[in-house]
Write a protein that holds these residues in place. Structure first.
Motif, PDB file in Angstrom:
ATOM      1  N   ILE A 204       0.836  -1.207   0.000  1.00  0.00           N
ATOM      2  CA  ILE A 204       0.000   0.000   0.000  1.00  0.00           C
ATOM      3  C   ILE A 204       0.870   1.256   0.000  1.00  0.00           C
ATOM      4  N   ALA A 205       1.914   1.242   0.816  1.00  0.00           N
ATOM      5  CA  ALA A 205       2.812   2.402   0.889  1.00  0.00           C
ATOM      6  C   ALA A 205       3.505   2.639  -0.448  1.00  0.00           C
ATOM      7  N   LEU A 206       3.960   1.569  -1.106  1.00  0.00           N
ATOM      8  CA  LEU A 206       4.602   1.698  -2.415  1.00  0.00           C
ATOM      9  C   LEU A 206       3.644   2.264  -3.452  1.00  0.00           C
ATOM     10  N   ILE A 207       2.441   1.738  -3.449  1.00  0.00           N
ATOM     11  CA  ILE A 207       1.443   2.140  -4.442  1.00  0.00           C
ATOM     12  C   ILE A 207       1.051   3.599  -4.258  1.00  0.00           C
ATOM     13  N   ARG A 208       0.828   3.986  -3.021  1.00  0.00           N
ATOM     14  CA  ARG A 208       0.452   5.383  -2.749  1.00  0.00           C
ATOM     15  C   ARG A 208       1.596   6.341  -3.075  1.00  0.00           C
ATOM     16  N   ALA A 209       2.824   5.918  -2.768  1.00  0.00           N
ATOM     17  CA  ALA A 209       3.982   6.767  -3.064  1.00  0.00           C
ATOM     18  C   ALA A 209       4.124   7.014  -4.559  1.00  0.00           C
ATOM     19  N   ALA A 210       3.627   6.069  -5.364  1.00  0.00           N
ATOM     20  CA  ALA A 210       3.693   6.205  -6.821  1.00  0.00           C
ATOM     21  C   ALA A 210       2.511   6.994  -7.373  1.00  0.00           C
ATOM     22  N   GLY A 211       1.597   7.410  -6.503  1.00  0.00           N
ATOM     23  CA  GLY A 211       0.455   8.214  -6.933  1.00  0.00           C
ATOM     24  C   GLY A 211      -0.755   7.418  -7.358  1.00  0.00           C
ATOM     25  N   ALA A 212      -0.744   6.096  -7.099  1.00  0.00           N
ATOM     26  CA  ALA A 212      -1.879   5.247  -7.467  1.00  0.00           C
ATOM     27  C   ALA A 212      -2.713   4.928  -6.226  1.00  0.00           C
ATOM     28  N   THR A 213      -3.805   4.212  -6.434  1.00  0.00           N
ATOM     29  CA  THR A 213      -4.735   3.904  -5.353  1.00  0.00           C
ATOM     30  C   THR A 213      -4.728   2.405  -5.037  1.00  0.00           C
ATOM     31  N   PRO A 214      -4.260   1.994  -3.858  1.00  0.00           N
ATOM     32  CA  PRO A 214      -4.392   0.586  -3.461  1.00  0.00           C
ATOM     33  C   PRO A 214      -5.872   0.291  -3.238  1.00  0.00           C
ATOM     34  N   HIS A 215      -6.418  -0.610  -4.022  1.00  0.00           N
ATOM     35  CA  HIS A 215      -7.874  -0.771  -4.050  1.00  0.00           C
ATOM     36  C   HIS A 215      -8.350  -2.116  -3.515  1.00  0.00           C
ATOM     37  N   ALA A 216      -7.613  -3.191  -3.799  1.00  0.00           N
ATOM     38  CA  ALA A 216      -8.066  -4.518  -3.394  1.00  0.00           C
ATOM     39  C   ALA A 216      -6.890  -5.473  -3.287  1.00  0.00           C
ATOM     40  N   VAL A 217      -7.122  -6.572  -2.585  1.00  0.00           N
ATOM     41  CA  VAL A 217      -6.122  -7.630  -2.440  1.00  0.00           C
ATOM     42  C   VAL A 217      -6.769  -8.957  -2.810  1.00  0.00           C
ATOM     43  N   ALA A 218      -6.067  -9.754  -3.600  1.00  0.00           N
ATOM     44  CA  ALA A 218      -6.527 -11.108  -3.922  1.00  0.00           C
ATOM     45  C   ALA A 218      -5.572 -12.100  -3.263  1.00  0.00           C
ATOM     46  N   ILE A 219      -6.136 -13.043  -2.518  1.00  0.00           N
ATOM     47  CA  ILE A 219      -5.326 -14.071  -1.868  1.00  0.00           C
ATOM     48  C   ILE A 219      -5.913 -15.440  -2.176  1.00  0.00           C
ATOM     49  N   ALA A 220      -5.099 -16.470  -1.981  1.00  0.00           N
ATOM     50  CA  ALA A 220      -5.564 -17.826  -2.255  1.00  0.00           C
ATOM     51  C   ALA A 220      -6.419 -18.356  -1.114  1.00  0.00           C
ATOM     52  N   LEU A 221      -5.969 -18.144   0.129  1.00  0.00           N
ATOM     53  CA  LEU A 221      -6.665 -18.721   1.281  1.00  0.00           C
ATOM     54  C   LEU A 221      -6.773 -17.706   2.416  1.00  0.00           C
ATOM     55  N   ASP A 222      -7.986 -17.524   2.908  1.00  0.00           N
ATOM     56  CA  ASP A 222      -8.235 -16.712   4.097  1.00  0.00           C
ATOM     57  C   ASP A 222      -8.317 -17.676   5.278  1.00  0.00           C
TER      58      ASP A 222
ATOM     59  N   GLN B 281      -9.570  -9.008   7.969  1.00  0.00           N
ATOM     60  CA  GLN B 281     -10.478  -8.005   8.526  1.00  0.00           C
ATOM     61  C   GLN B 281      -9.767  -6.683   8.755  1.00  0.00           C
ATOM     62  N   TYR B 282      -8.507  -6.745   9.166  1.00  0.00           N
ATOM     63  CA  TYR B 282      -7.720  -5.527   9.358  1.00  0.00           C
ATOM     64  C   TYR B 282      -7.558  -4.780   8.044  1.00  0.00           C
ATOM     65  N   VAL B 283      -7.214  -5.501   6.990  1.00  0.00           N
ATOM     66  CA  VAL B 283      -7.026  -4.869   5.684  1.00  0.00           C
ATOM     67  C   VAL B 283      -8.343  -4.287   5.171  1.00  0.00           C
ATOM     68  N   GLN B 284      -9.442  -4.986   5.414  1.00  0.00           N
ATOM     69  CA  GLN B 284     -10.748  -4.489   4.966  1.00  0.00           C
ATOM     70  C   GLN B 284     -11.211  -3.290   5.789  1.00  0.00           C
ATOM     71  N   ASN B 285     -11.196  -3.426   7.110  1.00  0.00           N
ATOM     72  CA  ASN B 285     -11.824  -2.435   7.980  1.00  0.00           C
ATOM     73  C   ASN B 285     -10.922  -1.269   8.348  1.00  0.00           C
ATOM     74  N   GLN B 286      -9.615  -1.543   8.505  1.00  0.00           N
ATOM     75  CA  GLN B 286      -8.702  -0.476   8.911  1.00  0.00           C
ATOM     76  C   GLN B 286      -7.998   0.184   7.730  1.00  0.00           C
ATOM     77  N   LEU B 287      -7.660  -0.603   6.725  1.00  0.00           N
ATOM     78  CA  LEU B 287      -6.953  -0.052   5.568  1.00  0.00           C
ATOM     79  C   LEU B 287      -7.879   0.282   4.413  1.00  0.00           C
ATOM     80  N   GLY B 288      -9.120  -0.208   4.480  1.00  0.00           N
ATOM     81  CA  GLY B 288     -10.130   0.167   3.493  1.00  0.00           C
ATOM     82  C   GLY B 288     -10.026  -0.490   2.140  1.00  0.00           C
ATOM     83  N   LEU B 289      -9.373  -1.653   2.065  1.00  0.00           N
ATOM     84  CA  LEU B 289      -9.255  -2.365   0.788  1.00  0.00           C
ATOM     85  C   LEU B 289     -10.251  -3.524   0.736  1.00  0.00           C
ATOM     86  N   GLN B 290     -10.735  -3.822  -0.454  1.00  0.00           N
ATOM     87  CA  GLN B 290     -11.538  -5.015  -0.642  1.00  0.00           C
ATOM     88  C   GLN B 290     -10.612  -6.226  -0.705  1.00  0.00           C
TER      89      GLN B 290
END
Length: 235
Positions: free
Chosen positions: A146-164, A187-196
């Protein structure tokens, strides 16, 4: 609110197919394994064992199908070093094959001081960025991406993972002791960081698989995974 039962059934079937694929590939194993958090887990998911072209291609199909079914919109794919690099590349290829061709980028751990330089490789980061990784243990890798993406001027929007894993994350207190918290990394990434977050399968899907195959010698594993979820799980 109405529920699309056909879509839900399709997603459930995809998750069950994925769990079966992981068991067949030896990626998902049962026994006693020590996690990074120091817990003794009755199962172990090792994405490093998607270790040939056929397995990686099939894995990418699961990611792409889950993403398209989720309805999550994104403009490009980002694979965080190191495991996320081949995963992100494979998913981008499969998405293109299915008609959604998006740019792909990844980072390197060490910045280059020659050539193009820097830590980012591939397409310029812009728009809504989808981060592709294997699992989420504490959300640390997601925060770094997220920090890398924001530093580049883009929007971290979602994360895809294999297993929750659907289990409580941990944190280190000021006294150095490791403690459970009342939320999972997802849940932390969804609720605190605001990503799907899009997960191909969850611990609940693994439990369903074990229940459906209990007569195949998996009943003992079902009991142990249920007990583990009772102790460490989140809803």
């Amino acid at each position: 609110m109405s529920v699309n039962t056909d879509a839900a059934a399709s997603t459930d079937a995809l998750a069950q197919d994925f769990v079966q694929f992981c068991v067949d590939a030896g990626v998902l194993r049962f026994g006693e394994f020590k996690t990074k958090a120091g817990r003794l887990s009755p199962y172990f998911f090792n994405a490093g064992l998607f270790d040939d072209g056929a397995k990686l291609a099939r894995l990418a199909q699961f990611y792409a199908q889950a993403l398209l079914a989720s309805g999550i919109e994104f403009d490009m794919v980002f694979g965080p070093a190191y495991k996320g690099i081949p995963l992100g590349a494979a998913v981008a290829i499969e998405l293109a094959r299915l008609g959604k061709n998006v740019p792909f980028a990844y980072n390197r751990k060490e910045a280059k001081d020659h050539g193009e330089g820097g830590t980012l490789v591939g397409a310029p980061l812009k728009g809504r960025v989808l981060i592709v990784d294997d699992v989420m243990s504490a959300g640390t890798a997601a925060r770094e991406s997220i920090a890398l993406i924001r530093a580049a001027g883009a929007t971290p929007h979602a994360v895809a993972i294999a297993l929750d894993r659907q289990e409580k994350a941990t944190e280190v207190g000021s006294d150095g002791a490791v403690r459970d918290v009342d939320h999972s990394a997802v849940q932390y990434v969804q609720n605190q960081l605001g990503l799907q977050v899009c997960a191909i399968a969850r611990l609940a899907d693994l439990l369903q698989y074990l229940q459906d195959h209990a007569g195949e010698g998996l009943a003992g594993h079902l009991e142990r995974v249920q007990a583990y979820r009772q102790r460490y799980g989140v809803t």
